[in-house]
Scaffold this active site. Structure first.
Site, PDB file in Angstrom:
ATOM      1  N   ARG A  85       0.826  -1.253   0.143  1.00 35.68           N
ATOM      2  CA  ARG A  85       0.107  -0.086  -0.041  1.00 35.68           C
ATOM      3  C   ARG A  85       0.922   1.161  -0.067  1.00 35.68           C
ATOM      4  O   ARG A  85       2.068   1.202   0.466  1.00 35.68           O
ATOM      5  CB  ARG A  85      -1.059   0.056   1.368  1.00 35.68           C
ATOM      6  CG  ARG A  85      -1.728  -1.231   1.382  1.00 35.68           C
ATOM      7  CD  ARG A  85      -2.904  -0.981   2.421  1.00 35.68           C
ATOM      8  NE  ARG A  85      -3.550  -2.205   2.493  1.00 35.68           N
ATOM      9  CZ  ARG A  85      -4.183  -2.718   3.601  1.00 35.68           C
ATOM     10  NH1 ARG A  85      -3.659  -2.337   4.783  1.00 35.68           N
ATOM     11  NH2 ARG A  85      -4.869  -4.013   3.602  1.00 35.68           N
ATOM     12  N   ARG A 179     -12.303   5.027  12.514  1.00 37.50           N
ATOM     13  CA  ARG A 179     -11.039   4.630  11.881  1.00 37.50           C
ATOM     14  C   ARG A 179     -11.200   4.953  10.280  1.00 37.50           C
ATOM     15  O   ARG A 179     -10.222   5.144   9.593  1.00 37.50           O
ATOM     16  CB  ARG A 179     -10.576   3.334  12.032  1.00 37.50           C
ATOM     17  CG  ARG A 179      -9.100   3.022  11.412  1.00 37.50           C
ATOM     18  CD  ARG A 179      -8.502   1.810  12.071  1.00 37.50           C
ATOM     19  NE  ARG A 179      -9.123   0.798  11.392  1.00 37.50           N
ATOM     20  CZ  ARG A 179      -8.556  -0.533  11.670  1.00 37.50           C
ATOM     21  NH1 ARG A 179      -7.582  -0.765  12.505  1.00 37.50           N
ATOM     22  NH2 ARG A 179      -9.357  -1.671  11.099  1.00 37.50           N
ATOM     23  N   ARG A 190     -16.212  -7.518  10.851  1.00 34.19           N
ATOM     24  CA  ARG A 190     -15.257  -7.554  11.815  1.00 34.19           C
ATOM     25  C   ARG A 190     -15.776  -7.507  13.316  1.00 34.19           C
ATOM     26  O   ARG A 190     -15.440  -7.958  14.137  1.00 34.19           O
ATOM     27  CB  ARG A 190     -14.456  -6.391  11.720  1.00 34.19           C
ATOM     28  CG  ARG A 190     -13.267  -6.433  10.813  1.00 34.19           C
ATOM     29  CD  ARG A 190     -12.368  -5.244  10.318  1.00 34.19           C
ATOM     30  NE  ARG A 190     -11.915  -5.398   9.034  1.00 34.19           N
ATOM     31  CZ  ARG A 190     -10.629  -5.586   9.136  1.00 34.19           C
ATOM     32  NH1 ARG A 190      -9.766  -5.492  10.122  1.00 34.19           N
ATOM     33  NH2 ARG A 190      -9.712  -5.826   7.999  1.00 34.19           N
TER      34      ARG A 190
HETATM   35  N1  LIG Z   1      -7.268   4.011  23.670  1.00 31.83           N
HETATM   36  C1  LIG Z   1      -7.704   4.505  22.445  1.00 31.83           C
HETATM   37  N2  LIG Z   1      -8.424   5.615  22.567  1.00 31.83           N
HETATM   38  C2  LIG Z   1      -9.086   5.898  21.423  1.00 31.83           C
HETATM   39  N3  LIG Z   1      -8.965   5.559  19.994  1.00 31.83           N
HETATM   40  C3  LIG Z   1      -7.914   4.662  20.109  1.00 31.83           C
HETATM   41  C4  LIG Z   1      -7.252   3.883  21.255  1.00 31.83           C
HETATM   42  N4  LIG Z   1      -6.693   3.070  20.830  1.00 31.83           N
HETATM   43  C5  LIG Z   1      -6.723   2.895  19.447  1.00 31.83           C
HETATM   44  N5  LIG Z   1      -7.389   3.986  19.105  1.00 31.83           N
HETATM   45  C6  LIG Z   1      -7.828   4.142  17.605  1.00 31.83           C
HETATM   46  O1  LIG Z   1      -8.841   3.056  17.305  1.00 31.83           O
HETATM   47  C7  LIG Z   1      -8.535   2.778  16.088  1.00 31.83           C
HETATM   48  C8  LIG Z   1      -8.224   1.293  15.853  1.00 31.83           C
HETATM   49  O2  LIG Z   1      -7.103   0.960  16.224  1.00 31.83           O
HETATM   50  P1  LIG Z   1      -5.891   0.101  15.592  1.00 31.83           P
HETATM   51  O3  LIG Z   1      -5.881   0.273  14.187  1.00 31.83           O
HETATM   52  O4  LIG Z   1      -4.556   0.178  16.487  1.00 31.83           O
HETATM   53  O5  LIG Z   1      -6.605  -1.405  15.986  1.00 31.83           O
HETATM   54  P2  LIG Z   1      -6.034  -2.857  15.466  1.00 31.83           P
HETATM   55  O6  LIG Z   1      -6.469  -3.607  16.512  1.00 31.83           O
HETATM   56  O7  LIG Z   1      -4.753  -2.855  14.963  1.00 31.83           O
HETATM   57  O8  LIG Z   1      -6.966  -3.204  14.437  1.00 31.83           O
HETATM   58  P3  LIG Z   1      -6.911  -4.312  13.155  1.00 31.83           P
HETATM   59  O9  LIG Z   1      -6.958  -5.501  13.652  1.00 31.83           O
HETATM   60  O10 LIG Z   1      -8.252  -3.953  12.470  1.00 31.83           O
HETATM   61  O11 LIG Z   1      -5.596  -3.877  12.244  1.00 31.83           O
HETATM   62  C9  LIG Z   1      -7.468   3.466  15.385  1.00 31.83           C
HETATM   63  O12 LIG Z   1      -8.104   4.553  14.757  1.00 31.83           O
HETATM   64  C10 LIG Z   1      -6.779   3.915  16.676  1.00 31.83           C
HETATM   65  O13 LIG Z   1      -6.117   5.270  16.346  1.00 31.83           O
END
Ligand SMILES: Nc1ncnc2c1ncn2[C@@H]1O[C@H](COP(=O)(O)OP(=O)(O)OP(=O)(O)O)[C@@H](O)[C@H]1O
Length: 240
Positions: A85, A179, A190
């Site tokens: 990407r 997001r 999801r």
């Molecule tokens: N404690 C928090 N408070 C508010 N927003 C948060 C917090 N932690 C993460 N986010 C936001 O929530 C969204 C999802 O987080 P992230 O992409 O890190 O999740 P992930 O578990 O890696 O997801 P995936 O498995 O789909 O890749 C992002 O936009 C992130 O900035």
């Protein structure tokens, strides 16, 4: 009555009157051997830390913060067959390989775990983990719940499994919506999956709640878990 273990012939000077080295020498003479400067406890062995949790819970957000402030952690770069990407760097975000290359890695048993995710392969190269463990780094693996279950079967109790959780289902859904990376179809998949995945928390060692606006607390808790694991008398020994 004198102490039976201390021979009377070695006088220990008064603590107020003797200097430290004199006292040390007298204590050594009394005990019959010199005090060793060798560490009383070995340095902790490197750990494998598996961070997992439902989509949108904040795995990437937590890992990004951990990266910023922990030099002793190695974050495993996954091999994938999906296209690059914009902004992604080969070797940093992923190892981008062709399907043929990936299947050769599978054949040669070079992957610790792999899966077909939405039509693309993703896998964890063993060699990278071996090398970094050898250098003394702790290894962080970021995997989905299915991956964590496979890794549990492979690694057993030799790794630390952390389940990242939102404070509520409602907050998790809001986070995924905000997001803005999902279509309405993938959002539904999801969210439905997240509901099922929470049930697997019992197979993990720790649960960390990543509450709204409290990302730093979640990161601190993960760091504390790593510290506590390294202070255990019976340490985990991660071997790949
Ligand atoms: N404690 C928090 N408070 C508010 N927003 C948060 C917090 N932690 C993460 N986010 C936001 O929530 C969204 C999802 O987080 P992230 O992409 O890190 O999740 P992930 O578990 O890696 O997801 P995936 O498995 O789909 O890749 C992002 O936009 C992130 O900035």
């Amino acid at each position: 009555m004198g102490d039976a273990r201390r021979p009377d012939s070695v006088p220990i000077p008064h603590i107020e009157k003797a200097d430290r080295s004199e006292l040390v020498r007298a204590l050594e003479a009394s005990l019959g051997s010199a005090f060793s400067s060798e560490p009383l406890w070995p340095s902790p062995s490197p750990l494998i830390i598996v961070i997992s949790g439902p989509s949108g819970v904040g795995k990437d957000a937590v890992i990004k913060k951990l990266k910023d402030s922990n030099e002793n952690l190695h974050f495993v770069v996954t091999a994938t067959t999906r296209p690059t990407r914009p902004g992604e760097v080969h070797g940093k975000d992923y190892y981008f390989v062709s399907k043929e290359e990936f299947l050769t890695m599978v054949e040669r048993n070079e992957l610790l775990e792999y899966a077909l995710v939405y039509g693309d392969y993703k896998g964890i190269p063993k060699q990278q983990i071996r090398e970094e463990l050898g250098k003394g780094y702790d290894i962080v693996l970021r995997v989905d719940i299915q991956g964590a279950q496979t890794l549990r079967k492979i690694l057993g109790n030799s790794a630390v499994f952390i389940f990242l959780m939102a404070e509520s289902e409602a907050k998790l859904v809001e986070r995924l919506i905000d997001r803005k990376t999902e279509t309405k179809e993938s959002l539904l998949v999801r969210v439905a999956m997240a509901r099922e995945e929470v049930k697997h928390v019992k197979n993990f060692d720790y649960v960390v709640v990543n509450a709204e606006g409290r990302l730093d607390n979640a990161v601190k808790l993960v760091e504390s878990i790593i510290d506590a694991e390294k202070a255990k008398v019976q340490q985990k020994r991660s071997v790949i």
